[in-house]
Design a protein around this motif. Structure first.
Motif, short mmCIF file in Angstrom:
data_model
loop_
_atom_site.label_atom_id
_atom_site.label_comp_id
_atom_site.label_asym_id
_atom_site.label_seq_id
_atom_site.Cartn_x
_atom_site.Cartn_y
_atom_site.Cartn_z
N LEU A 134 0.83 -1.20 0.00
CA LEU A 134 0.00 0.00 0.00
C LEU A 134 0.86 1.25 0.00
CD1 LEU A 134 -2.77 1.48 0.40
CD2 LEU A 134 -2.37 1.24 2.88
N PHE A 135 2.01 1.20 0.72
CA PHE A 135 2.83 2.41 0.87
C PHE A 135 4.31 2.21 0.52
CE2 PHE A 135 2.23 0.25 4.93
CZ PHE A 135 3.53 -0.05 5.29
N ASP A 136 4.79 0.95 0.47
CA ASP A 136 6.20 0.72 0.17
C ASP A 136 6.37 0.63 -1.35
OD1 ASP A 136 8.85 -0.23 -0.11
OD2 ASP A 136 8.77 -1.08 1.90
N VAL A 137 6.83 1.74 -1.94
CA VAL A 137 6.97 1.80 -3.40
C VAL A 137 8.36 1.37 -3.86
CG1 VAL A 137 5.24 3.59 -3.66
CG2 VAL A 137 7.62 4.24 -3.25
N GLY A 138 9.20 0.96 -2.92
CA GLY A 138 10.55 0.54 -3.29
C GLY A 138 10.77 -0.94 -3.24
N LEU A 139 9.70 -1.72 -2.97
CA LEU A 139 9.86 -3.17 -2.85
C LEU A 139 10.28 -3.81 -4.16
CD1 LEU A 139 6.94 -4.32 -0.51
CD2 LEU A 139 9.39 -4.38 -0.05
N VAL A 140 9.87 -3.24 -5.27
CA VAL A 140 10.26 -3.79 -6.58
C VAL A 140 11.76 -3.71 -6.75
CG1 VAL A 140 10.04 -3.53 -9.06
CG2 VAL A 140 8.04 -3.19 -7.60
N ASP A 141 12.34 -2.59 -6.31
CA ASP A 141 13.79 -2.42 -6.40
C ASP A 141 14.52 -3.39 -5.47
OD1 ASP A 141 13.27 -0.37 -8.17
OD2 ASP A 141 13.34 1.18 -6.61
N VAL A 142 13.93 -3.62 -4.29
CA VAL A 142 14.58 -4.50 -3.31
C VAL A 142 14.55 -5.95 -3.77
CG1 VAL A 142 14.44 -5.35 -0.94
CG2 VAL A 142 14.08 -2.92 -1.42
N GLY A 143 13.43 -6.38 -4.36
CA GLY A 143 13.28 -7.78 -4.78
C GLY A 143 12.45 -8.54 -3.76
N LEU A 144 11.14 -8.49 -3.90
CA LEU A 144 10.23 -9.08 -2.92
C LEU A 144 10.43 -10.58 -2.79
CD1 LEU A 144 7.96 -8.57 -0.93
CD2 LEU A 144 6.32 -8.79 -2.81
N HIS A 145 10.63 -11.29 -3.90
CA HIS A 145 10.78 -12.74 -3.86
C HIS A 145 12.02 -13.13 -3.06
CE1 HIS A 145 10.59 -16.93 -5.11
NE2 HIS A 145 11.87 -16.85 -5.44
N ASP A 146 13.12 -12.45 -3.31
CA ASP A 146 14.36 -12.75 -2.58
C ASP A 146 14.22 -12.40 -1.11
OD1 ASP A 146 17.32 -13.39 -2.54
OD2 ASP A 146 17.40 -11.30 -1.91
N LEU A 147 13.51 -11.31 -0.83
CA LEU A 147 13.30 -10.89 0.55
C LEU A 147 12.50 -11.94 1.32
CD1 LEU A 147 13.68 -8.60 2.61
CD2 LEU A 147 11.56 -7.60 1.77
N THR A 148 11.43 -12.46 0.71
CA THR A 148 10.61 -13.49 1.35
C THR A 148 11.42 -14.76 1.60
OG1 THR A 148 8.64 -12.61 0.25
CG2 THR A 148 8.50 -14.83 1.14
N ARG A 149 12.24 -15.14 0.63
CA ARG A 149 13.08 -16.33 0.77
C ARG A 149 14.03 -16.21 1.96
NH1 ARG A 149 18.04 -17.29 -0.26
NH2 ARG A 149 18.31 -15.28 -1.34
N ARG A 150 14.63 -15.06 2.12
CA ARG A 150 15.58 -14.85 3.22
C ARG A 150 14.87 -14.85 4.57
NH1 ARG A 150 18.91 -9.65 1.38
NH2 ARG A 150 20.01 -10.06 3.37
N LEU A 151 13.68 -14.26 4.63
CA LEU A 151 12.91 -14.25 5.88
C LEU A 151 12.46 -15.67 6.24
CD1 LEU A 151 10.72 -11.04 5.41
CD2 LEU A 151 12.66 -11.34 6.97
N ASP A 152 12.04 -16.46 5.25
CA ASP A 152 11.62 -17.85 5.51
C ASP A 152 12.79 -18.68 6.03
OD1 ASP A 152 9.08 -17.27 4.72
OD2 ASP A 152 9.26 -18.14 2.70
N ALA A 153 14.01 -18.29 5.67
CA ALA A 153 15.20 -19.00 6.14
C ALA A 153 15.61 -18.54 7.54
CB ALA A 153 16.35 -18.82 5.16
#
Length: 399
Positions: A134-153
């Motif tokens: 809703l408000f984080d417009v920089g998640l595309v630059d960060v890489g949401l898929h990679d971010l989720t993978r790291r958090l799951d680990a």
């Protein structure tokens, strides 16, 4: 106490017991199951209206009641400690300068503090249950898929992004995510810091550094810092260029610096630095160096010593300016002046320079000396009035 009215322990409380019709009392401490049973949680007391001895069956029942009471008290204390801890934690979060979010997997917001609402301009109700997209417009630059993978680990992640307020204004943020499991579900706590001021300070510092580099390049002025304790020498970009290198091209050291000094000036520079390290306030030298290509240049160097609390020198900071062109220009000017002076002296014309403010002759050639019959020293002290006596009256007006 089998008989309250005969036991000395109840001497001061018999009237109370008599008022309620009590004749016997058996009290049992409820000891903590923790800290090796050294802490008393409370007391279980059984009263009887007739004197008598406690039966074995009743004693066993009381022991079971005592154990149940211990469990109930300790559970209540644990709950109170958890609630107190939660209240303290929530107070800390609410008074924090950072925004905090409790999120389920996928970025769904479960809870947040007041600062999160303040940063974004949304109400709590508008954010609960929504995703951070809703408000984080920089998640595309960060890489949401990679971010989720790291958090799951189970990895803690720190990154920078951009948040957009409800009014459409973007601002930079630093986000720290910490994942955890609760009742088989994945959660993460996000602390979000508005880094607008930090970015502005970094931009200002970057501009100042660029301005410093440009000014050093324009003035052929480089700076240095020598950490004496670690023997680490740092050069500015322009100082590298002065010595004939690209910035960072070589690992600079004190030994490397000394090797570039002109052999005839090496002792002078080393002596000035040694004097500074021995307690002098600083040094100023003019020395010749040999650049990486063998070209000779002339530098003017200034150094200042930095001391610790005991007065020991720990650092020397300073600057070096390439004055080769100034030196060449000065030499050319001196040569030109000598040539002009020689031409003036050889001229058959009388030439002199008269100072209108001081009213005296500053310079004259030998022709004036020959024409006037005075020495150069005598003429240089003549005033306008004295000079007027040497000129015919009818010509003085033109003079």
């Amino acid at each position: 106490v089998d008989d309250i009215f005969s036991d000395p322990l109840w001497k001061d409380f018999r009237q109370v017991a008599e008022r309620f019709g009590l004749a016997a009392c058996w009290s049992f401490p409820i000891m903590s199951s923790k800290d090796r049973g050294q802490h008393v949680l409370g007391t279980f007391a059984l009263y009887s209206k007739t004197p008598g001895i406690l039966s074995h069956r009743l004693d066993e029942a009381i022991e079971r009641i005592e154990n149940l009471a211990r469990i109930a008290i300790e559970q209540a204390q644990d709950r109170r400690r958890i609630l107190d801890s939660e209240a303290r934690f929530r107070t800390i979060l609410q008074n924090s300068g950072d925004a905090f979010y409790l999120m389920q997997r996928g970025g769904y917001i479960v809870d947040l503090n007041d600062e999160a609402c303040n940063q974004l301009g949304y109400s709590r109700e508008e954010l609960i249950g929504r995703t951070v997209s809703l408000f984080d417009v920089g998640l595309v630059d960060v890489g949401l898929h990679d971010l989720t993978r790291r958090l799951d680990a189970g990895e803690k992640v720190t990154f920078e992004s951009r948040h957009r307020r409800k009014d459409g204004v973007d601002f930079p943020v630093e986000i720290r995510l910490s994942p955890f499991m609760q009742d088989g579900a994945r959660y993460s706590v996000a602390s979000v810091r508005n880094i607008t001021e930090r970015r502005q300070a970094e931009d200002k510092l970057r501009q100042q550094q660029m301005l410093l580099q440009e000014s050093q390049a324009l003035s052929h002025l480089g700076s240095f810092e020598w950490d004496i304790r670690s023997n680490r020498l740092i050069w500015s970009e322009e100082l590298y260029r002065i010595y004939g290198y690209q910035p960072g091209e070589i690992d600079i050291s004190v030994e490397k610096f000394v090797s570039h000094l002109h052999p005839e000036d090496r002792r002078k520079v080393e002596g000035a630095i040694h004097a500074a390290c021995s307690g002098a306030a600083g040094f100023q030298t003019e020395e010749r160096i040999l650049r990486s290509n063998g070209e000779e240049r002339v530098l003017k160097s200034i150094g200042k010593v930095i001391t610790d609390e005991s007065g020991a020198v720990i650092r020397i900071i300073g600057a070096c300016q390439d004055i080769t062109e100034q030196k060449l220009a000065a030499a050319e000017l001196e040569s030109s002046q000598k040539l002009v002076a020689a031409m003036a002296q050889a001229s058959p014309l009388t030439i002199y320079v008269f100072d209108l403010l001081e009213h005296r002759i500053l310079y004259s050639n030998f022709q004036l000396v020959r024409d006037m019959g005075y020495s150069m020293e005598e003429l240089q002290h003549y005033t306008l009035e004295e000079m007027s006596r040497l000129i015919y009256p009818e010509d003085f007006v033109r003079f």
